[in-house]
Design an enzyme around this catalytic site. Structure first.
Site, PDB file in Angstrom:
ATOM      1  N   CYS A 155      -4.451   1.837  -4.726  1.00  0.00           N
ATOM      2  CA  CYS A 155      -3.716   2.909  -4.090  1.00  0.00           C
ATOM      3  C   CYS A 155      -2.425   3.286  -4.786  1.00  0.00           C
ATOM      4  CB  CYS A 155      -3.570   2.622  -2.451  1.00  0.00           C
ATOM      5  SG  CYS A 155      -2.578   0.955  -2.313  1.00  0.00           S
TER       6      CYS A 155
ATOM      7  N   HIS B 183       0.934  -1.264   0.075  1.00  0.00           N
ATOM      8  CA  HIS B 183       0.117  -0.025   0.035  1.00  0.00           C
ATOM      9  C   HIS B 183       0.904   1.436  -0.040  1.00  0.00           C
ATOM     10  CE1 HIS B 183      -3.023   3.023   0.891  1.00  0.00           C
ATOM     11  NE2 HIS B 183      -2.259   3.464   1.904  1.00  0.00           N
TER      12      HIS B 183
END
Length: 202
Positions: free
Chosen positions: A109, A35
């Site tokens: 993301c 992420h």
């Protein structure tokens, strides 16, 4: 833009998080399940999924995105945008990243942070951060159908950003300081969805 920011350059940083402990091994092979969030003016901005057509872009305190294990920060460049100019930019960009359009392979993301980075510095994020998604897109037909077509990952329960938050956002220590960022012309209501992160589906 220099005139409004007094000619000051602000660092653009990429905060990278592990989604799985297996990254300790995959990282050295140039892979991993990561992420990432962009940090500018002391706050971090990321993108996650929820079931609504409102923005999936959120902000958190730097290096403390809930549900992930912080790995490292990478310097990507600088921007001459003031805090207000950057806030306006990120809110406009948030209109392209709705929570219900999140996809583990094609719009995650890391795609968001890459988009922000290219707009601010003219350069992409390092390739290894989203390499697994690029490899996954090549072999999409071999992936489970749930990964091919459904949004994966969830943002925490967040509240919309209001103008008063600009002054207090960097001084707050509470876990309640996570925000969804609205598109500039859209009304956003609090999203009450259970947290479900991409790592939970691996």
């Amino acid at each position: 833009m220099d005139a409004q920011n007094g000619g000051t350059l602000t660092p653009v940083l990429l905060n990278v998080y592990d989604l799985t402990p297996v990254n300790d091994y995959l990282y050295w092979l140039g892979f991993g399940v990561f992420h990432s969030g962009i940090e500018v003016h002391g706050m971090e901005y990321g993108f996650g999924a929820h079931d609504f057509s409102s923005s999936g872009v959120f902000e958190v305190e730097s290096k403390s995105c809930p549900g992930f294990i912080y790995r490292k920060t990478l310097w990507l460049g600088t921007t001459d945008m003031s805090r207000e100019e950057f806030r306006s930019f990120i809110e406009k960009l948030a209109g392209k990243y709705h929570g219900n359009t999140y996809h583990l392979i094609s719009k995650n993301c890391n795609h968001f942070t890459d988009d922000v980075c290219k707009n601010l510095t003219g350069k992409p994020i390092p390739g290894w951060v989203n390499r697994l998604a690029r490899v996954g897109s090549v072999f999409d037909c071999l992936l489970p159908e749930s990964v091919q077509v459904s949004p994966i990952g969830r943002v925490p329960t967040l509240r919309p950003v209001v103008d008063d938050d600009l002054d207090s956002v960097s001084s707050s220590d509470s876990d309640e300081d996570k925000h969804l960022l609205p598109a500039p012309s859209a009304d956003l209501h609090p999203v009450d969805v259970p947290v479900k992160l991409a790592k939970d589906l691996l």
